[in-house]
Design an enzyme around this catalytic site. Structure first.
Site, PDB file in Angstrom:
ATOM      1  N   GLY A 374       0.785  -1.218   0.000  1.00  0.00           N
ATOM      2  CA  GLY A 374       0.000   0.000   0.000  1.00  0.00           C
ATOM      3  C   GLY A 374       0.823   1.275   0.000  1.00  0.00           C
ATOM      4  CB  SER A 375      -0.191   4.638   1.167  1.00  0.00           C
ATOM      5  OG  SER A 375      -1.460   4.554   0.564  1.00  0.00           O
ATOM      6  CB  SER A 376       4.417   1.781   3.183  1.00  0.00           C
ATOM      7  OG  SER A 376       3.637   1.630   4.333  1.00  0.00           O
ATOM      8  CE  LYS A 378      -0.464   6.446  -1.766  1.00  0.00           C
ATOM      9  NZ  LYS A 378      -1.672   7.000  -1.118  1.00  0.00           N
TER      10      LYS A 378
END
Length: 672
Positions: A374-376, A378
């Site tokens: 996931g967003s980790s 980004k």
């Protein structure tokens, strides 16, 4: 004419006999010459002493923590051994086995039918030979033995009592031992009484001796035991997949070697130097032995891990699972690295046994299991945008809005399902904008403008290739280079449609390990150096007292690559990661960590996923993987961490933030 042909035939036959006669005469002459002229020489050579070199393995090196506290030692075991000479016969070994069973108990649980057939054929040869057919009796060597074994019936085997089975077990071990080699007859549960009895009757037990064996002793129980790996037993010997290579290096078939992970990776260091003896064999009898080379215990490993901090990590992970909020959330992984040199400060994995409810160690999962994170990731996506020059420091504002293409469902940021707002790069990280990352990917594919409902027309193949290349510079999707064999590099998703390239940009497509996340955030924390994680800090010898000795090698950081971008861009991203925790935006995802005194920078992550754990009935259930990456202090990072909590039934990122807070607390408290 016929008479002439008969004469020719007779002549040829006579000539053939003459040639054969001359050959025999030549052979007889040659044998006579050798016997008379060189008989004494050959006789002396046959009877002269032979010198055989025998090697005995040395104790394995030990493993210590960073403060020189013993983690893995060797526990001494009483043992009964057998050394096989070249004149040992099946009959002599059988008699020896019968004598030895008077003094020791024998575990016969591993006996197979063939072992009992071998014993019966050796014990009762006359009985078996009477059962052979006339044709079978003419056989020789191995073929004869096969025929004899076939004549051992099931009734014969059933007639053997426990005493005979004990003899059969010992006979099996002795008979399978190569000449001039030693085998462990018994090294488990050897009693003082057995040692005394065998020692007293050694003169009646040729080849038998009382010795000391060893096994690995784990001082902290199961803690990190899986990461330490295993060592083969004498029985299993060399692993089949490494046999040829290890034999070429001088190993024996029954040598103990590191089979997995740390023990395997540092086998050359830990194995030690074998003790070598010269045995003088005179007419098949052992005349004397002489020490040729003293054995030397293997060198020792000093790890980068402080066992006190490691214990705290284990406790944090265990308690988090006990208090877990997701019914399927059965596992948790934590990794902590010094971002300046790649030293692993600690790592843990815990998993609930869904059958028993017990929490078990799964530390290997830190670098052997992978998930959508996931967003980790980004921060890597934004830096990819800078590296690909689709944004600049002066032009990095985009409108966060839902994106709906003809081929896909609407994709949006968690905080903005319907509206629109302008975001720059640092704010996009602070609020964890999916839309911003997707638009970066679109630009990498040549698409700068968007119309709702349109067909997504961009070079998606280029997007996948570019993003994965940029990610690899941080360690995402490639091996981290950890000094332990067996890590996985994650999995790449199948590129079936262009919309999936957008998912990749915000961590919703490819899978990564928890250790890869730690390497990625460490790369940003230290200013752009991707450093191979390392679990071994030093190699040390052993002093005269058997304690940890002199330093032989200190490992230095291994830089795998430097991010292909100027420092000012990395510093920009570090500002965004700092704002995740300390920023003023109401949608900042890491504010729960702002009260920490350690000045944390980081990034939260949530990934939609499908359950694929041990509960088969729940497979493909929609779940959430919650993650966190971060480092502290933000200005001069001493520790970088990653946390992965898969299979949650909530997408609330703050559900995971108490875990990194406790990790940072544990580290800085131990350092104070």
């Amino acid at each position: 004419m016929k008479e002439k042909m008969k004469n020719v035939t007779a002549f040829r036959i006579n000539l053939l006999f003459l040639i054969i006669f001359l050959i025999f005469c030549l052979l007889i002459f040659r044998l006579g010459y050798l016997q008379i002229a060189h008989g004494e020489q050959f006789n002396n050579e046959m009877n002269q002493s032979n010198v055989v070199t025998v090697k005995k393995p040395a104790p394995r090196g030990l493993i210590y923590d960073s403060k020189h506290r013993l983690l893995v030692g060797n526990k001494g075991l009483k043992a009964i051994t057998y050394f096989r000479l070249n004149n040992s016969t099946p009959d002599s070994m059988l008699k020896l086995a019968e004598e030895l069973t008077k003094y020791i108990s024998v575990d016969t649980s591993e006996l197979k039918k063939r072992d009992l057939q071998d014993y019966f054929a050796a014990k009762y040869p006359d009985r078996i030979n009477k059962r052979l057919s006339g044709k079978e009796k003419q056989l020789q060597g191995g073929e004869l033995y096969k025929a004899q074994i076939k004549r051992v019936s099931d009734n014969d085997i059933a007639s053997l009592d426990q005493q005979e089975k004990s003899v059969a077990m010992l006979y099996k071990k002795m008979n399978s031992t190569p000449e001039f080699d030693t085998v462990m007859i018994k090294n488990k549960h050897v009693t003082e009484e057995e040692v005394a009895k065998v020692s007293e009757h050694l003169q009646d037990l040729p080849g038998i001796d009382v010795a000391t064996d060893w096994e690995r002793d784990y001082k902290e129980g199961t803690m990190l035991k899986s990461v330490f790996g295993s060592v083969t037993s004498e029985k299993t010997g060399l692993p089949s997949d490494q046999k040829k290579l290890l034999l070429a290096k001088g190993y024996a078939l029954n040598d103990r070697v590191g089979k997995s992970y740390l023990e395997k990776g540092y086998e050359e260091i830990l194995k030690g130097t074998k003790e070598e003896y010269e045995l003088r064999i005179d007419k098949g009898q052992l005349e004397k032995s002489k020490l040729k080379t003293e054995g030397k215990k293997g060198d020792n490993l000093v790890l980068t891990i402080d066992i006190d901090f490691q214990k705290k990590l284990d406790e944090i992970a265990t308690n988090a699972l006990i208090q877990r909020k997701g019914k399927l959330a059965d596992r948790l992984y934590i990794s902590a690295i010094n971002p300046q040199n790649g030293e692993i400060l600690g790592m843990t994995g815990k998993k609930i046994n869904m059958s028993t409810g017990e929490i078990e160690d799964d530390t290997l999962g830190v670098f052997t299991t992978q998930y959508t994170m996931g967003s980790s990731v980004k921060a890597a996506s934004v830096l990819a945008g800078y590296m690909d020059e689709v944004i600049t420091l002066d032009d990095n504002v985009m409108i966060d809005k839902p994106l709906k293409f003809a081929e896909t469902k609407s994709k949006s940021s968690w905080f903005n399902r319907n509206g629109s707002m302008a975001l720059n790069d640092t704010t996009a990280l602070e609020v964890s904008s999916n839309s911003y990352m997707m638009q970066l990917a679109m630009r990498m594919g040549g698409k700068y403008h968007y119309t709702p409902g349109e067909t997504l027309k961009m070079n998606s193949e280029a997007v996948f290739k570019k993003l994965r290349y940029y990610y690899s510079q941080f360690g995402l999707g490639v091996p981290t280079g950890i000094d332990i064999p067996g890590e996985t590099a994650g999995l790449k998703g199948k590129e079936s449609n262009p919309g999936l390239a957008l998912d990749l940009a915000f961590g919703q497509f490819d899978t990564y390990t928890t250790l890869q996340l730690a390497q990625y955030i460490s790369t940003i924390a230290n200013g752009g150096n991707r450093i191979a994680p390392r679990m071994v800090k030093e190699i040390r010898g052993t002093d005269e007292q058997g304690e940890l000795g002199e330093l032989k090698k200190a490992f230095t950081p291994k830089i795998l690559n430097h991010i292909e971008i100027e420092d000012k861009y990395i510093n920009r991203i570090k500002t965004g990661l700092y704002n995740v925790v300390h920023g003023s935006n109401q949608y900042g995802t890491g504010k729960k960590l702002a009260s920490s005194p350690y000045d944390i920078a980081g990034k939260t992550g949530t990934a939609q996923a499908f359950y694929s754990g041990p509960i088969e009935s729940a497979n493909m259930t929609a779940v959430w993987n919650l993650t966190f990456v971060g480092y502290a202090p933000s200005e001069n990072p001493q520790i970088a961490i990653s946390v992965a909590l898969p299979y949650m039934d909530t997408d609330k990122e703050d559900a995971i933030l108490d875990i990194p807070k406790k990790v940072f607390d544990a580290y800085f408290e131990s350092e104070s």
